[in-house]
Design an enzyme around this catalytic site. Structure first.
Site, PDB file in Angstrom:
ATOM      1  N   ARG A  14       0.815  -1.238   0.000  1.00 57.54           N
ATOM      2  CA  ARG A  14       0.000   0.000   0.000  1.00 57.54           C
ATOM      3  C   ARG A  14       0.837   1.272   0.000  1.00 57.54           C
ATOM      4  O   ARG A  14       0.381   2.339   0.398  1.00 57.54           O
ATOM      5  CB  ARG A  14      -0.964   0.022   1.178  1.00 57.54           C
ATOM      6  CG  ARG A  14      -1.962  -1.114   1.154  1.00 57.54           C
ATOM      7  CD  ARG A  14      -3.139  -0.835   2.046  1.00 57.54           C
ATOM      8  NE  ARG A  14      -4.045  -1.948   2.031  1.00 57.54           N
ATOM      9  CZ  ARG A  14      -3.949  -3.008   2.835  1.00 57.54           C
ATOM     10  NH1 ARG A  14      -2.982  -3.086   3.721  1.00 57.54           N
ATOM     11  NH2 ARG A  14      -4.824  -3.971   2.749  1.00 57.54           N
ATOM     12  N   LYS A  50       2.396  11.697 -10.667  1.00 59.26           N
ATOM     13  CA  LYS A  50       1.519  10.854 -11.480  1.00 59.26           C
ATOM     14  C   LYS A  50       2.262   9.565 -11.784  1.00 59.26           C
ATOM     15  O   LYS A  50       3.365   9.596 -12.351  1.00 59.26           O
ATOM     16  CB  LYS A  50       1.150  11.558 -12.788  1.00 59.26           C
ATOM     17  CG  LYS A  50       0.033  12.563 -12.618  1.00 59.26           C
ATOM     18  CD  LYS A  50      -0.492  13.042 -13.962  1.00 59.26           C
ATOM     19  CE  LYS A  50      -1.624  14.039 -13.771  1.00 59.26           C
ATOM     20  NZ  LYS A  50      -2.058  14.635 -15.052  1.00 59.26           N
ATOM     21  N   GLU A 101       8.218  20.253 -24.098  1.00 55.51           N
ATOM     22  CA  GLU A 101       7.568  20.499 -22.797  1.00 55.51           C
ATOM     23  C   GLU A 101       8.143  21.767 -22.154  1.00 55.51           C
ATOM     24  O   GLU A 101       7.449  22.473 -21.430  1.00 55.51           O
ATOM     25  CB  GLU A 101       7.745  19.299 -21.862  1.00 55.51           C
ATOM     26  CG  GLU A 101       7.104  17.998 -22.351  1.00 55.51           C
ATOM     27  CD  GLU A 101       5.590  17.918 -22.135  1.00 55.51           C
ATOM     28  OE1 GLU A 101       4.994  18.849 -21.581  1.00 55.51           O
ATOM     29  OE2 GLU A 101       5.010  16.890 -22.549  1.00 55.51           O
ATOM     30  N   LYS A 129       6.033  23.720 -12.769  1.00 52.16           N
ATOM     31  CA  LYS A 129       5.286  22.484 -12.488  1.00 52.16           C
ATOM     32  C   LYS A 129       5.023  22.347 -10.984  1.00 52.16           C
ATOM     33  O   LYS A 129       3.928  21.966 -10.565  1.00 52.16           O
ATOM     34  CB  LYS A 129       6.028  21.271 -13.033  1.00 52.16           C
ATOM     35  CG  LYS A 129       5.281  19.991 -12.738  1.00 52.16           C
ATOM     36  CD  LYS A 129       5.139  19.035 -13.854  1.00 52.16           C
ATOM     37  CE  LYS A 129       4.130  17.942 -13.477  1.00 52.16           C
ATOM     38  NZ  LYS A 129       4.148  16.807 -14.334  1.00 52.16           N
ATOM     39  N   GLU A 160      -5.474  17.182  -9.738  1.00 54.58           N
ATOM     40  CA  GLU A 160      -6.195  17.643 -10.923  1.00 54.58           C
ATOM     41  C   GLU A 160      -7.695  17.719 -10.658  1.00 54.58           C
ATOM     42  O   GLU A 160      -8.503  17.222 -11.432  1.00 54.58           O
ATOM     43  CB  GLU A 160      -5.889  16.680 -12.086  1.00 54.58           C
ATOM     44  CG  GLU A 160      -5.875  17.400 -13.420  1.00 54.58           C
ATOM     45  CD  GLU A 160      -5.207  16.608 -14.523  1.00 54.58           C
ATOM     46  OE1 GLU A 160      -4.055  16.156 -14.339  1.00 54.58           O
ATOM     47  OE2 GLU A 160      -5.822  16.466 -15.578  1.00 54.58           O
ATOM     48  N   ARG A 210      -4.240  22.116 -12.584  1.00 61.05           N
ATOM     49  CA  ARG A 210      -3.180  21.240 -13.078  1.00 61.05           C
ATOM     50  C   ARG A 210      -3.360  20.905 -14.562  1.00 61.05           C
ATOM     51  O   ARG A 210      -2.399  20.628 -15.257  1.00 61.05           O
ATOM     52  CB  ARG A 210      -3.131  19.944 -12.241  1.00 61.05           C
ATOM     53  CG  ARG A 210      -2.008  19.019 -12.670  1.00 61.05           C
ATOM     54  CD  ARG A 210      -1.646  17.986 -11.631  1.00 61.05           C
ATOM     55  NE  ARG A 210      -0.567  17.152 -12.121  1.00 61.05           N
ATOM     56  CZ  ARG A 210       0.174  16.367 -11.377  1.00 61.05           C
ATOM     57  NH1 ARG A 210      -0.035  16.288 -10.093  1.00 61.05           N
ATOM     58  NH2 ARG A 210       1.143  15.640 -11.913  1.00 61.05           N
ATOM     59  N   ASN A 248      -1.525  20.284 -19.561  1.00 60.06           N
ATOM     60  CA  ASN A 248      -1.870  19.448 -20.713  1.00 60.06           C
ATOM     61  C   ASN A 248      -2.068  20.261 -21.991  1.00 60.06           C
ATOM     62  O   ASN A 248      -2.667  19.780 -22.947  1.00 60.06           O
ATOM     63  CB  ASN A 248      -3.144  18.646 -20.407  1.00 60.06           C
ATOM     64  CG  ASN A 248      -2.885  17.581 -19.369  1.00 60.06           C
ATOM     65  OD1 ASN A 248      -1.824  16.960 -19.355  1.00 60.06           O
ATOM     66  ND2 ASN A 248      -3.832  17.391 -18.474  1.00 60.06           N
ATOM     67  N   HIS A 250      -1.833  18.624 -25.355  1.00 59.26           N
ATOM     68  CA  HIS A 250      -1.746  17.182 -25.142  1.00 59.26           C
ATOM     69  C   HIS A 250      -2.967  16.399 -25.651  1.00 59.26           C
ATOM     70  O   HIS A 250      -2.833  15.226 -25.984  1.00 59.26           O
ATOM     71  CB  HIS A 250      -1.508  16.869 -23.663  1.00 59.26           C
ATOM     72  CG  HIS A 250      -0.084  17.108 -23.244  1.00 59.26           C
ATOM     73  ND1 HIS A 250       0.536  18.339 -23.369  1.00 59.26           N
ATOM     74  CD2 HIS A 250       0.856  16.276 -22.727  1.00 59.26           C
ATOM     75  CE1 HIS A 250       1.779  18.237 -22.927  1.00 59.26           C
ATOM     76  NE2 HIS A 250       2.000  16.998 -22.535  1.00 59.26           N
ATOM     77  N   HIS A 299      -2.049  13.344 -27.915  1.00 61.71           N
ATOM     78  CA  HIS A 299      -2.394  11.932 -27.660  1.00 61.71           C
ATOM     79  C   HIS A 299      -3.084  11.336 -28.882  1.00 61.71           C
ATOM     80  O   HIS A 299      -2.836  10.185 -29.236  1.00 61.71           O
ATOM     81  CB  HIS A 299      -3.276  11.810 -26.427  1.00 61.71           C
ATOM     82  CG  HIS A 299      -2.545  12.134 -25.151  1.00 61.71           C
ATOM     83  ND1 HIS A 299      -3.169  12.608 -24.030  1.00 61.71           N
ATOM     84  CD2 HIS A 299      -1.225  12.067 -24.826  1.00 61.71           C
ATOM     85  CE1 HIS A 299      -2.274  12.818 -23.079  1.00 61.71           C
ATOM     86  NE2 HIS A 299      -1.086  12.504 -23.544  1.00 61.71           N
ATOM     87  N   HIS A 346       6.837  11.500 -27.917  1.00 59.45           N
ATOM     88  CA  HIS A 346       5.775  12.251 -27.239  1.00 59.45           C
ATOM     89  C   HIS A 346       5.955  13.763 -27.408  1.00 59.45           C
ATOM     90  O   HIS A 346       5.005  14.481 -27.745  1.00 59.45           O
ATOM     91  CB  HIS A 346       5.751  11.859 -25.760  1.00 59.45           C
ATOM     92  CG  HIS A 346       4.723  12.615 -24.972  1.00 59.45           C
ATOM     93  ND1 HIS A 346       3.374  12.497 -25.216  1.00 59.45           N
ATOM     94  CD2 HIS A 346       4.852  13.525 -23.967  1.00 59.45           C
ATOM     95  CE1 HIS A 346       2.718  13.297 -24.391  1.00 59.45           C
ATOM     96  NE2 HIS A 346       3.585  13.928 -23.626  1.00 59.45           N
TER      97      HIS A 346
HETATM   98  N1  GLY Z   1       2.051  15.910 -17.321  1.00 57.58           N
HETATM   99  C1  GLY Z   1       0.942  16.555 -16.770  1.00 57.58           C
HETATM  100  C2  GLY Z   1       0.828  16.460 -15.273  1.00 57.58           C
HETATM  101  O1  GLY Z   1       1.741  15.984 -14.647  1.00 57.58           O
HETATM  102  O2  GLY Z   1      -0.155  16.833 -14.724  1.00 57.58           O
END
Ligand code: GLY
Length: 373
Positions: A133, A155, A197, A239, A249, A254, A258, A261, A265, A278
């Site tokens: 966990r 993430k 980026e 960031k 998010e 946040r 994107n 993006h 994608h 990417h």
């Molecule tokens: N790459 C977008 C984020 O980390 O929210």
């Protein structure tokens, strides 16, 4: 006034998340001191689980493991490599890693150390988030893209066969160690892809940084250490700020990360994963987003022109001749950012400022794609 990129060759960026706060160290020549720094942050560390991308096992993961197992505060090191590339971000690889950690005698006090790009960081991070966990986790990103984006913000996760990043967890690292020297072994195309980026941060949040990038793109492409440290620092600061404001998010803040993006994608999925890197898809996606913003009257041609010129100076693609709205739109509708069947986009209004725009006409999206072929 823009701070000079000259100065001490080391910076720390703080990610403000209460008891989950952590530091991002940005320096040159840190790998040999990584073990000491890791000990500083996690003094009770006795078992490190190093998960590395096969492509950087030699020399980087090797050096880190050596430092961890032979330093003054020796510890047990379990080490495993994972093949490079997106297919490794799978449930099958995730399961194999969990079983391996168990066989290695991992427990709640073990610490996962990810050495690699975004694929390894996401995969190893999800292992850290899931094993018993959740255990502690350190990111040592080895690609520019991972340094400025995926290694920061917590993430983690894997792909499902039909959907990227569909399974995962928010699990913050305890430390991010960024060494610009590691970039010396990064292939050119991957390095340039990471610059997309970096440009993104200028467009979404920082017009002065955008101007700095316009002046310094040549030095960045030449991988000048001081310029790289500065660009990575400003990117990570942006960031860290955004993640600090909206870790999971939930407020929409946040989502500004994107920018480009949703288009990217869809480009990646329809071009066939692997055809475009990417960052290359993000570069084209930002162009589509800027064209959409102009079409909607949100911004003007000058923004698009400056963005096109900077991306071109960074040797990134700004058009995608095979872009096909008929195949891209269904992918975009499956995107996690679609709300109840309505397409939503992060669109620029001026350099350094973006807005969340929802409920869009499909026809405008189609025009933005067609104009970018
Ligand atoms: N790459 C977008 C984020 O980390 O929210």
């Amino acid at each position: 006034m823009i701070p000079s990129p000259q100065g001490p060759p080391s910076t720390t960026v703080h990610v403000p998340l209460g008891d989950r706060s952590y530091e991002i160290d940005i320096t040159s020549g840190l790998v040999e001191h990584a073990a000491a720094r890791i000990h500083e942050v996690i003094p009770d560390l006795s078992h490190a689980i190093v998960i590395a991308d096969l492509a950087v096992d030699e020399p980087w993961a090797n050096q880190i493991c050596e430092g961890l197992s032979t330093g003054s505060q020796k510890m047990r090191v379990s080490r495993r490599t994972v093949p490079s590339g997106e297919p490794s971000k799978s449930i099958a690889e995730f399961e194999q890693l969990l079983n391996w950690v168990l066989e290695e005698g991992g427990d709640r006090r073990s610490v996962v150390v990810a050495v690699g790009g975004g694929v390894i960081g996401d995969l190893a991070g999800y292992v850290a988030a899931s094993f018993t966990r959740g255990i502690r986790f350190i990111q040592i990103p080895t690609t520019l893209l991972a340094m400025v984006d995926s290694s920061v913000g917590g993430k983690t996760g894997v792909n499902l066969p039909g959907a990227k990043n569909m399974v995962g967890a928010f699990w913050q690292p305890n430390l991010v160690l960024i060494d610009t020297e590691v970039l010396s072994t990064l292939p050119e195309r991957s390095f340039l892809s990471g610059l997309a980026e970096v440009v993104k941060y200028g467009v979404i949040d920082d017009a002065e940084f955008f101007a700095w990038l316009e002046t310094n793109s040549k030095a960045l492409i030449a991988r000048d250490s001081a310029s790289l440290r500065y660009a990575i620092q400003v990117s990570c600061q942006c960031k860290a700020r955004v993640v600090g404001e909206d870790e999971r998010e939930t407020t929409g803040r946040r989502a500004i990360l994107n920018y480009g993006h949703t288009f990217a994608h869809a480009i990646e999925a329809t071009a066939g994963y692997g055809k475009l890197l990417h960052g290359e898809a993000v570069s084209i996606g930002m162009q589509m987003a800027a064209r959409l913003a102009i079409d909607l009257g949100l911004t003007n041609e000058t923004l698009l022109q400056r963005q096109t010129d900077l991306l071109t100076a960074c040797q990134l693609p700004t058009r995608f001749p095979e872009a096909d709205p008929a195949t891209m739109l269904p992918v975009m509708m499956r995107d996690k950012k679609v709300a109840h069947g309505k397409l939503r986009f992060i669109l620029p209004t001026r350099l350094g400022k973006v807005e969340f725009v929802g409920d869009l006409e499909e026809a405008a999206v189609v025009r933005a794609i067609q104009a970018s072929r």
